[in-house]
Every structure is written in structure tokens, then in C-alpha cells.
Design a protein around this motif. Structure first.
Motif, short mmCIF file in Angstrom:
data_model
loop_
_atom_site.label_atom_id
_atom_site.label_comp_id
_atom_site.label_asym_id
_atom_site.label_seq_id
_atom_site.Cartn_x
_atom_site.Cartn_y
_atom_site.Cartn_z
N THR A 189 1.32 -0.70 -7.76
CA THR A 189 0.20 -1.23 -7.77
C THR A 189 0.50 -2.72 -8.55
OG1 THR A 189 -1.40 0.01 -9.08
CG2 THR A 189 -1.85 -1.95 -9.77
N ASN A 249 -3.76 -11.57 0.91
CA ASN A 249 -5.32 -11.79 0.62
C ASN A 249 -5.53 -13.31 1.63
OD1 ASN A 249 -7.69 -13.26 -0.35
ND2 ASN A 249 -6.51 -14.41 -2.67
N ASN A 299 -4.80 1.31 -5.46
CA ASN A 299 -5.48 2.58 -4.87
C ASN A 299 -6.06 2.21 -3.15
OD1 ASN A 299 -5.20 3.69 -7.23
ND2 ASN A 299 -7.18 3.51 -7.33
N GLY A 300 -4.92 1.63 -2.90
CA GLY A 300 -5.09 0.77 -0.93
C GLY A 300 -5.79 -0.05 -0.69
N LYS A 301 -5.84 -1.04 -1.61
CA LYS A 301 -7.45 -2.06 -1.46
C LYS A 301 -6.64 -3.64 -2.76
CE LYS A 301 -10.70 -0.27 -5.44
NZ LYS A 301 -12.20 -0.53 -5.46
N ILE A 302 -7.49 -4.46 -2.18
CA ILE A 302 -6.81 -6.04 -3.18
C ILE A 302 -7.74 -6.07 -3.22
CG2 ILE A 302 -6.06 -8.01 -2.03
CD1 ILE A 302 -3.96 -6.32 -1.49
N ILE A 303 -7.90 -6.44 -4.26
CA ILE A 303 -9.27 -7.44 -4.94
C ILE A 303 -8.36 -8.91 -5.72
CG2 ILE A 303 -10.78 -7.16 -7.29
CD1 ILE A 303 -8.78 -4.13 -6.18
N GLU A 362 -3.44 -5.05 -5.70
CA GLU A 362 -3.33 -4.23 -4.75
C GLU A 362 -3.01 -2.60 -5.39
OE1 GLU A 362 0.66 -2.32 -2.42
OE2 GLU A 362 0.73 -4.33 -2.77
N PHE A 380 0.77 -1.14 0.20
CA PHE A 380 -0.13 -0.15 -0.05
C PHE A 380 1.17 1.04 0.08
CE2 PHE A 380 -2.30 -3.09 2.31
CZ PHE A 380 -3.54 -3.65 1.18
#
Length: 237
Positions: free
Chosen positions: A31, A77, A88-92, A86, A27
């Protein structure tokens, strides 16, 4: 109409991070796409990244899955799986969600057509790929793949006839092709080697599709070694 994919350069493969590896600076604005070089689900997102020309924008972080670092589950995860993005500060997570996410949220050529009929058919194929196609073929390894997979490979063959403006599922190259190719790549190798079953016999559209996919370095540089595929899939027999 989708734009033509950007030219893709070939990257050197980094050594995967294992249990002895320190975590990256999570973070920090970078990316990162966490993958395994041998995971077909992660391969989907890797191909999408490459086709959109995002090698510099999205940093690949390969993970050694048999000896994965503890920090990956703790900080990246909780499911301890790849792929994970990773951003914009989030995990998808989840590969089919991720290929859409990367296509929508990053620059580069669109990988999903605007045409409503193509999009509707594409959604049907994306629902079919994991729930029916992949599942059916894996289950067949314990039985008779020639008989048990005929319906799903014929479904793929017929889907490739739907649009005649190109050799791909939606005519033009799209996320649907990306969703299917990692598994068809593996199934073709394994079924031929172990069961002497060549999936393209009697399926000219599938044969042409595989041939065209193999012309794209954005895909071919992500392919997995055939010997690894055979040895790994034997575990499911």
C-alpha cells in the motif's frame, strides 16, 4: 466517541522521486501513498495516515512535482496530481475522499465521531473547506485579504464554538481538523508575512485550535517550510 490518536514516531524524509527515477513495483501488494512534501492536499492524507498509526502499513512515496516522473501519470494517476493511494490493486485519488477512505478501510483510532449531529456538521464543514474557504482566501491575494477573508475566517471561528467538549471542530479531533489545517497553516504564515494580517487576532477559538494542532507530532512532522510557503503563494498575487 472517537478513540485517542495513537502515538506517532517521526520518520526521516526520503528523497522525492523525479523524472530520472524508476517506478516502484506497482500493484505488488504494497500500500503506497504518493505525496509531495509541499502539497496541502497530500498533507491531509499524510496526517490521517500518521494519526492512525499506519506508518508501517502505508508506505510514503514522495514525488518531485516540478520534475515528476513520466511513469506517475502513465501508471498511477492520469491526472498527474497527488495525493494518490495504491491499495488492493487500485488507485484512489482526491484528498477529501482519501482521508475518509483511509479512516474507514484501515485499522487505528476512528477519526470521525459516531454522533449524528457531529457527523452532519462535519459534512457541512468538509463541503465548505475547498469550495468556499480555500477559494476565497486564494482569490484575496490579488486584493485586500483583511476585508475579503473576514467572513470565511469568522465562519471557521464560529464553527469552532459549536461543540464545547474539546478545542476541535467537532469537539474531538477528526477528519475535519485534518482537512483544514494544511491550508490554515499556510494562510497564517503567508498573510502575516506579506500583508501583516494575523488571522488569530480577535479569534480565540482559532488561536486555541492552531495551538492544539501544533502539539501533535503526527501533524507537525508534515509541515512545510515557511519560506517556501511565502515564495510559492506570491505566485497567486
Amino acid at each position: 466517541m472517537a478513540q485517542s490518536p495513537q502515538k506517532c514516531f517521526v520518520e526521516d524524509r526520503q528523497v522525492p522521486l523525479d523524472a530520472t527515477s524508476d517506478p516502484p513495483a506497482l500493484f505488488d501488494g504494497t500500500t503506497r501513498l504518493y505525496i509531495s512534501y509541499t502539497c496541502p492536499f497530500a498533507q491531509r492524507v499524510w496526517i490521517t495516515r500518521n494519526l492512525k498509526g499506519l506508518q508501517e502499513e502505508i508506505k510514503l512515496v514522495p514525488i518531485d512535482l516540478p520534475n515528476r516522473p513520466a511513469w506517475y501519470k502513465e501508471k498511477v494517476n492520469p491526472a498527474n496530481k497527488v495525493p494518490a493511494l495504491e491499495h488492493n490493486g487500485k488507485i484512489i485519488v482526491e484528498s477529501l475522499d482519501l482521508i475518509k477512505y483511509v479512516d474507514i478501510n484501515f485499522d487505528g483510532p476512528s477519526l470521525y465521531p459516531e454522533d449524528s449531529a457531529k457527523r452532519e456538521f462535519g459534512e457541512d464543514l468538509l463541503k465548505y473547506v475547498d469550495a468556499t474557504f480555500v477559494k476565497t482566501v486564494f482569490v484575496s491575494f490579488k486584493g485586500d485579504p483583511v476585508k475579503e477573508t473576514a467572513s470565511v475566517f469568522d465562519h471557521v471561528e464560529n464553527a469552532l464554538k459549536k461543540f464545547d467538549d474539546g478545542p476541535f471542530f467537532l469537539g474531538e479531533l477528526s477528519l475535519v481538523d485534518i482537512a483544514y489545517i494544511p491550508f490554515i497553516e499556510r494562510f497564517q504564515v503567508f498573510l502575516d508575512e506579506v500583508f501583516k494580517y494575523e488571522i488569530i487576532i480577535g479569534r480565540p477559538n482559532l488561536a486555541a485550535w492552531i495551538e492544539n494542532m501544533n502539539k501533535m507530532v503526527a501533524y507537525t512532522q508534515t509541515k512545510t517550510d515557511s519560506d517556501y510557503i511565502v515564495n510559492y503563494f506570491k505566485k497567486f498575487m
